[in-house]
Motif scaffolding. Structure first.
Motif, PDB file in Angstrom:
ATOM      1  N   PHE A 141       0.830  -1.203   0.000  1.00  0.00           N
ATOM      2  CA  PHE A 141       0.000   0.000   0.000  1.00  0.00           C
ATOM      3  C   PHE A 141       0.868   1.258   0.000  1.00  0.00           C
ATOM      4  CE2 PHE A 141      -2.477   3.276   2.303  1.00  0.00           C
ATOM      5  CZ  PHE A 141      -3.442   3.483   1.332  1.00  0.00           C
ATOM      6  N   ARG A 142       1.951   1.256   0.761  1.00  0.00           N
ATOM      7  CA  ARG A 142       2.852   2.413   0.744  1.00  0.00           C
ATOM      8  C   ARG A 142       3.421   2.639  -0.655  1.00  0.00           C
ATOM      9  NH1 ARG A 142       4.375   0.153   5.768  1.00  0.00           N
ATOM     10  NH2 ARG A 142       6.263  -0.777   4.893  1.00  0.00           N
ATOM     11  N   TYR A 143       3.696   1.559  -1.348  1.00  0.00           N
ATOM     12  CA  TYR A 143       4.181   1.678  -2.734  1.00  0.00           C
ATOM     13  C   TYR A 143       3.122   2.346  -3.608  1.00  0.00           C
ATOM     14  CZ  TYR A 143       6.044   0.298  -7.291  1.00  0.00           C
ATOM     15  OH  TYR A 143       6.525   0.307  -8.581  1.00  0.00           O
ATOM     16  N   LEU A 144       1.875   1.925  -3.476  1.00  0.00           N
ATOM     17  CA  LEU A 144       0.794   2.519  -4.260  1.00  0.00           C
ATOM     18  C   LEU A 144       0.612   3.994  -3.929  1.00  0.00           C
ATOM     19  CD1 LEU A 144      -1.886  -0.326  -4.154  1.00  0.00           C
ATOM     20  CD2 LEU A 144      -0.538   0.408  -6.129  1.00  0.00           C
ATOM     21  N   VAL A 145       0.700   4.337  -2.647  1.00  0.00           N
ATOM     22  CA  VAL A 145       0.574   5.740  -2.243  1.00  0.00           C
ATOM     23  C   VAL A 145       1.660   6.582  -2.902  1.00  0.00           C
ATOM     24  CG1 VAL A 145       0.750   7.329  -0.275  1.00  0.00           C
ATOM     25  CG2 VAL A 145      -0.601   5.226  -0.076  1.00  0.00           C
ATOM     26  N   GLU A 146       2.881   6.079  -2.888  1.00  0.00           N
ATOM     27  CA  GLU A 146       3.983   6.833  -3.488  1.00  0.00           C
ATOM     28  C   GLU A 146       3.822   6.932  -5.004  1.00  0.00           C
ATOM     29  OE1 GLU A 146       8.754   7.033  -2.833  1.00  0.00           O
ATOM     30  OE2 GLU A 146       7.962   5.074  -3.431  1.00  0.00           O
ATOM     31  N   SER A 147       3.235   5.930  -5.617  1.00  0.00           N
ATOM     32  CA  SER A 147       3.113   5.922  -7.072  1.00  0.00           C
ATOM     33  C   SER A 147       1.978   6.795  -7.583  1.00  0.00           C
ATOM     34  CB  SER A 147       2.882   4.483  -7.562  1.00  0.00           C
ATOM     35  OG  SER A 147       1.565   4.038  -7.256  1.00  0.00           O
ATOM     36  N   ALA A 148       1.035   7.170  -6.728  1.00  0.00           N
ATOM     37  CA  ALA A 148      -0.206   7.793  -7.185  1.00  0.00           C
ATOM     38  C   ALA A 148       0.035   9.075  -7.979  1.00  0.00           C
ATOM     39  CB  ALA A 148      -1.126   8.065  -5.995  1.00  0.00           C
ATOM     40  N   PHE A 149       0.791  10.007  -7.424  1.00  0.00           N
ATOM     41  CA  PHE A 149       1.009  11.274  -8.108  1.00  0.00           C
ATOM     42  C   PHE A 149       1.827  11.111  -9.393  1.00  0.00           C
ATOM     43  CE2 PHE A 149       2.823  15.729  -8.203  1.00  0.00           C
ATOM     44  CZ  PHE A 149       1.646  16.312  -8.641  1.00  0.00           C
ATOM     45  N   PRO A 150       2.912  10.334  -9.397  1.00  0.00           N
ATOM     46  CA  PRO A 150       3.587  10.075 -10.667  1.00  0.00           C
ATOM     47  C   PRO A 150       2.689   9.423 -11.712  1.00  0.00           C
ATOM     48  CG  PRO A 150       5.043   9.527  -8.855  1.00  0.00           C
ATOM     49  CD  PRO A 150       3.709   9.826  -8.249  1.00  0.00           C
ATOM     50  N   VAL A 151       1.793   8.525 -11.293  1.00  0.00           N
ATOM     51  CA  VAL A 151       0.844   7.940 -12.244  1.00  0.00           C
ATOM     52  C   VAL A 151      -0.016   9.031 -12.864  1.00  0.00           C
ATOM     53  CG1 VAL A 151      -1.248   6.513 -12.400  1.00  0.00           C
ATOM     54  CG2 VAL A 151       0.802   5.608 -11.309  1.00  0.00           C
ATOM     55  N   TYR A 152      -0.473   9.969 -12.028  1.00  0.00           N
ATOM     56  CA  TYR A 152      -1.239  11.101 -12.560  1.00  0.00           C
ATOM     57  C   TYR A 152      -0.421  11.875 -13.591  1.00  0.00           C
ATOM     58  CZ  TYR A 152      -2.554  15.982 -12.830  1.00  0.00           C
ATOM     59  OH  TYR A 152      -2.826  17.245 -13.300  1.00  0.00           O
ATOM     60  N   LEU A 153       0.836  12.166 -13.290  1.00  0.00           N
ATOM     61  CA  LEU A 153       1.661  12.965 -14.191  1.00  0.00           C
ATOM     62  C   LEU A 153       1.948  12.231 -15.507  1.00  0.00           C
ATOM     63  CD1 LEU A 153       4.318  14.384 -11.685  1.00  0.00           C
ATOM     64  CD2 LEU A 153       2.446  15.658 -12.749  1.00  0.00           C
ATOM     65  N   LEU A 154       2.234  10.941 -15.440  1.00  0.00           N
ATOM     66  CA  LEU A 154       2.763  10.205 -16.586  1.00  0.00           C
ATOM     67  C   LEU A 154       1.701   9.574 -17.476  1.00  0.00           C
ATOM     68  CD1 LEU A 154       5.635   8.312 -14.727  1.00  0.00           C
ATOM     69  CD2 LEU A 154       5.955  10.131 -16.406  1.00  0.00           C
ATOM     70  N   HIS A 155       0.568   9.215 -16.926  1.00  0.00           N
ATOM     71  CA  HIS A 155      -0.338   8.315 -17.643  1.00  0.00           C
ATOM     72  C   HIS A 155      -0.840   8.888 -18.959  1.00  0.00           C
ATOM     73  CE1 HIS A 155      -3.570  10.886 -16.125  1.00  0.00           C
ATOM     74  NE2 HIS A 155      -4.350  10.286 -16.986  1.00  0.00           N
ATOM     75  N   GLN A 156      -1.101  10.208 -19.015  1.00  0.00           N
ATOM     76  CA  GLN A 156      -1.690  10.788 -20.224  1.00  0.00           C
ATOM     77  C   GLN A 156      -0.746  10.669 -21.423  1.00  0.00           C
ATOM     78  OE1 GLN A 156      -4.790  11.637 -20.794  1.00  0.00           O
ATOM     79  NE2 GLN A 156      -5.030  13.857 -20.935  1.00  0.00           N
ATOM     80  N   SER A 157       0.528  10.958 -21.206  1.00  0.00           N
ATOM     81  CA  SER A 157       1.496  10.836 -22.293  1.00  0.00           C
ATOM     82  C   SER A 157       1.554   9.404 -22.807  1.00  0.00           C
ATOM     83  CB  SER A 157       2.887  11.267 -21.815  1.00  0.00           C
ATOM     84  OG  SER A 157       2.889  12.620 -21.417  1.00  0.00           O
ATOM     85  N   VAL A 158       1.542   8.447 -21.898  1.00  0.00           N
ATOM     86  CA  VAL A 158       1.606   7.036 -22.290  1.00  0.00           C
ATOM     87  C   VAL A 158       0.367   6.646 -23.088  1.00  0.00           C
ATOM     88  CG1 VAL A 158       1.678   4.667 -21.428  1.00  0.00           C
ATOM     89  CG2 VAL A 158       3.064   6.437 -20.324  1.00  0.00           C
ATOM     90  N   ILE A 159      -0.814   7.031 -22.597  1.00  0.00           N
ATOM     91  CA  ILE A 159      -2.059   6.672 -23.289  1.00  0.00           C
ATOM     92  C   ILE A 159      -2.095   7.267 -24.689  1.00  0.00           C
ATOM     93  CG2 ILE A 159      -4.562   7.028 -23.292  1.00  0.00           C
ATOM     94  CD1 ILE A 159      -4.445   6.868 -20.227  1.00  0.00           C
ATOM     95  N   VAL A 160      -1.772   8.545 -24.812  1.00  0.00           N
ATOM     96  CA  VAL A 160      -1.835   9.205 -26.118  1.00  0.00           C
ATOM     97  C   VAL A 160      -0.854   8.563 -27.091  1.00  0.00           C
ATOM     98  CG1 VAL A 160      -1.401  11.381 -27.334  1.00  0.00           C
ATOM     99  CG2 VAL A 160      -2.706  11.381 -25.196  1.00  0.00           C
ATOM    100  N   PHE A 161       0.349   8.291 -26.622  1.00  0.00           N
ATOM    101  CA  PHE A 161       1.369   7.682 -27.487  1.00  0.00           C
ATOM    102  C   PHE A 161       0.927   6.303 -27.961  1.00  0.00           C
ATOM    103  CE2 PHE A 161       5.189   5.113 -28.174  1.00  0.00           C
ATOM    104  CZ  PHE A 161       5.873   5.900 -29.079  1.00  0.00           C
ATOM    105  N   LEU A 162       0.462   5.448 -27.046  1.00  0.00           N
ATOM    106  CA  LEU A 162       0.024   4.109 -27.423  1.00  0.00           C
ATOM    107  C   LEU A 162      -1.240   4.151 -28.272  1.00  0.00           C
ATOM    108  CD1 LEU A 162       0.628   2.054 -24.144  1.00  0.00           C
ATOM    109  CD2 LEU A 162       2.094   2.211 -26.166  1.00  0.00           C
ATOM    110  N   ALA A 163      -2.176   5.023 -27.915  1.00  0.00           N
ATOM    111  CA  ALA A 163      -3.446   5.100 -28.642  1.00  0.00           C
ATOM    112  C   ALA A 163      -3.242   5.535 -30.084  1.00  0.00           C
ATOM    113  CB  ALA A 163      -4.398   6.069 -27.940  1.00  0.00           C
ATOM    114  N   TYR A 164      -2.254   6.395 -30.314  1.00  0.00           N
ATOM    115  CA  TYR A 164      -1.991   6.887 -31.667  1.00  0.00           C
ATOM    116  C   TYR A 164      -1.705   5.732 -32.625  1.00  0.00           C
ATOM    117  CZ  TYR A 164      -0.159   9.951 -35.328  1.00  0.00           C
ATOM    118  OH  TYR A 164       0.032  10.619 -36.509  1.00  0.00           O
ATOM    119  N   GLY A 165      -1.091   4.665 -32.123  1.00  0.00           N
ATOM    120  CA  GLY A 165      -0.850   3.490 -32.950  1.00  0.00           C
ATOM    121  C   GLY A 165      -1.976   2.475 -32.880  1.00  0.00           C
TER     122      GLY A 165
END
Length: 430
Positions: A337-361
Motif C-alpha cells: 500500500f505504501r508503494y501505491l501511495v507513493e506511485s499515485a502522483f507520478p501515475v497522474y503525471l505520466l499516464h496521459q502521455s503514455v495513453i496518447v502515445f500508445l493510442a496513436y498506434g
C-alpha cells in the motif's frame, strides 16, 4: 437502574487525532483510487463519442460516453476536496511561509516540469490526429466532423491540416499560445491558482474555526450544494469550460467549493463524524441524481436546469459517499500500500502521455473496439508503472520534478497509523 450505552458520536469524536503525525489511510486510499482511475477514464475517452480527446478511435460507443460521464461527475471534485483537506493539514502544521514553499514544491515544480517534458508530445499527436483544443476552443479536421454529429449537432470550427515535424513544432508550443496545452495538468494549474487566491480565507479559517463537542446537523453535510447549484444554474451555460484558467469562471467556482469544503472538513472533525452517519443517505441521493442524468442521455426528457442540478447533486453526494465508505470500510496498510501511495502522483503525471502515445498506434489496428480498449488499458497501466518504478522512484532529481519527497532509507518510517481516522498534519502531496 439501567444505563444506555454511550453514543460515540455524542462523546469523543472518532476524528480527534490520537497521533498528530499519523496519516489518514482512508484518504491515501482514495488518492490512489482516484489517480489510477484516471487511466481507465482517459483510455475510455479514446472510444467516447463525446467532443474531445487528443486521439480518437474511428469507431466510438455510447458505453464509453456513459462510463466517462459518470466518472467525470465526481472524479475531479474528489481530487479538489482531498486537496483542500491536505492544504488545511499542511497550513496548520507549517505556517504560511513554509506552506507556500511546500505547495510550490508539490504543485508548481511538477506543473512546470511536466509542461516542458510531457505536454508537447501530447499536443503534437493531438494536432496530427486532426484536433486542436487550445485556450480559445476546439477545432476539428474536415474528416472528423461527421463523427461528432451524434453528440454535437452543429458544425465545429475547421482545424487546419498539420504535417509539421516534431522538431519544427516544438518551439511553437512555447512561443505560440494557440499551440500551448497543459492537457491533464490543468488540475495542478487550477489547484495552485485557487490555493494562492484563497490563502487569506484559509488562514482566517485556520485561526477562527474551533472544534466543538456538539455533533453538527446533517444539513451541514449538504450545505455545499447551495454554492454548487448557484454555479451550475448561474454560470455553467455562460462558461462551459475548456480549462484555460483565465475565462473558466464556472469551473473555478465549482472546484473552489470542493477545495474549501475539504479544508473545513479537516478543521471540524465532528463534521466527519456526521458524514460517517450520513454517507449511505448521500449515496442514495447520488444514485437518484444519476438516474435523472441517464434519462437525459437517453433523451427521455430535455431540461438543461434539471441536468445541471442533478450533476451538482450527484457530484457532491458521490464524494460524500466515497469519504464515508472509505473511512468505514477501507483500512489498508503495509509495504504494498505504501508503494501505491507513493506511485499515485507520478501515475497522474505520466499516464496521459503514455495513453496518447500508445493510442496513436492502436487506433489504426484492424481490431474490435473493445479489444483495442483492453489492449490500450493494459498497455498504458503497465508502461506507466514501469516508468514510475525504474525512472522516477529511484532518482532524487526525478523525484523532485515529480513532487515526491526524498526517498527514505527505512521504509518503516512511512508506516500508517493503525487508528481508523486520525486527523493528521501530513496527509499527502496535494
Amino acid at each position: 437502574m439501567s444505563h444506555a450505552a454511550p453514543n460515540p458520536h455524542l462523546t469523543e469524536s472518532s476524528h480527534v487525532p490520537s497521533d498528530p503525525n499519523a496519516r489518514r489511510a482512508d484518504l491515501d486510499a482514495l488518492r490512489v483510487f482516484a489517480c489510477y482511475l484516471l487511466v481507465l477514464f482517459h483510455v475510455g475517452m479514446v472510444f467516447n463519442p463525446a467532443p474531445f480527446y487528443h486521439v480518437r478511435n474511428g469507431e466510438v460507443n455510447l458505453v464509453f460516453l456513459i462510463l466517462c460521464g459518470f466518472i467525470s461527475l465526481w472524479h475531479m471534485p474528489l481530487f479538489f476536496l482531498l486537496a483542500g483537506w491536505s492544504a488545511a493539514a499542511s497550513l496548520r502544521a507549517r505556517g504560511v511561509l513554509d506552506f507556500l514553499r511546500e505547495r510550490g514544491a508539490k504543485l508548481a515544480v511538477p506543473l512546470l516540469a511536466a509542461c516542458i517534458l510531457l505536454a508537447p508530445p501530447i499536443k503534437y499527436l493531438e494536432l496530427r490526429s486532426g484536433f486542436d483544443l487550445n485556450h480559445r476552443g476546439l477545432w476539428v479536421s474536415e474528416e472528423l466532423q461527421q463523427s461528432f454529429r451524434q453528440v454535437i449537432p452543429v458544425e465545429l470550427p475547421r482545424a487546419e491540416p498539420f504535417d509539421e515535424s516534431f522538431l519544427a513544432f516544438l518551439p511553437t508550443f512555447f512561443t505560440n499560445l494557440d499551440r500551448f496545452s497543459w492537457s491533464h495538468l490543468w488540475f495542478l494549474a487550477y489547484l495552485l491558482a485557487l490555493t494562492l487566491v484563497l490563502l487569506p480565507v484559509f488562514v482566517l479559517l485556520t485561526r477562527r474555526v474551533r472544534t466543538s463537542a456538539a455533533l453538527p446537523s446533517r444539513l451541514w453535510i449538504y450545505a455545499p450544494l447551495a454554492p454548487l447549484l448557484a454555479v451550475q444554474l448561474g454560470l455553467r451555460e455562460r462558461f462551459p469550460g475548456i480549462y484555460n484558467l483565465y475565462n473558466d469562471w464556472a469551473n473555478m467556482a465549482y472546484f473552489a467549493t470542493f477545495l474549501v469544503a475539504g479544508f473545513v472538513l479537516f478543521l471540524v472533525p465532528r463534521l466527519g463524524d456526521r458524514l460517517d452517519q450520513e454517507w449511505r443517505r448521500a449515496l442514495g441521493l447520488a444514485v437518484a441524481a444519476l438516474l435523472v442524468l441517464l434519462a437525459a442521455v437517453l433523451e427521455l426528457f430535455q431540461s438543461t436546469p434539471v441536468v445541471l442540478t442533478a450533476a451538482a447533486v450527484a457530484a457532491w453526494c458521490f464524494v460524500v459517499a466515497l469519504l464515508g465508505f472509505a473511512g468505514e470500510r477501507v483500512h489498508p496498510r503495509g509495504a504494498r500500500f505504501r508503494y501505491l501511495v507513493e506511485s499515485a502522483f507520478p501515475v497522474y503525471l505520466l499516464h496521459q502521455s503514455v495513453i496518447v502515445f500508445l493510442a496513436y498506434g492502436i487506433v489504426e489496428l484492424p481490431l474490435n473496439l473493445f479489444v483495442k480498449f483492453v489492449l490500450l488499458l493494459a498497455g498504458s497501466l503497465a508502461v506507466t508503472l514501469v516508468l514510475f518504478h525504474f525512472l522516477v522512484r529511484p532518482y532524487a532529481p526525478v523525484r523532485f520534478l515529480a513532487g515526491l519527497k526524498r526517498k527514505r532509507t527505512h521504509p518503516a518510517a512511512t508506516g500508517l497509523a493503525a487508528t481508523r481516522r486520525p486527523a493528521a498534519p501530513m496527509l499527502g502531496r496535494w
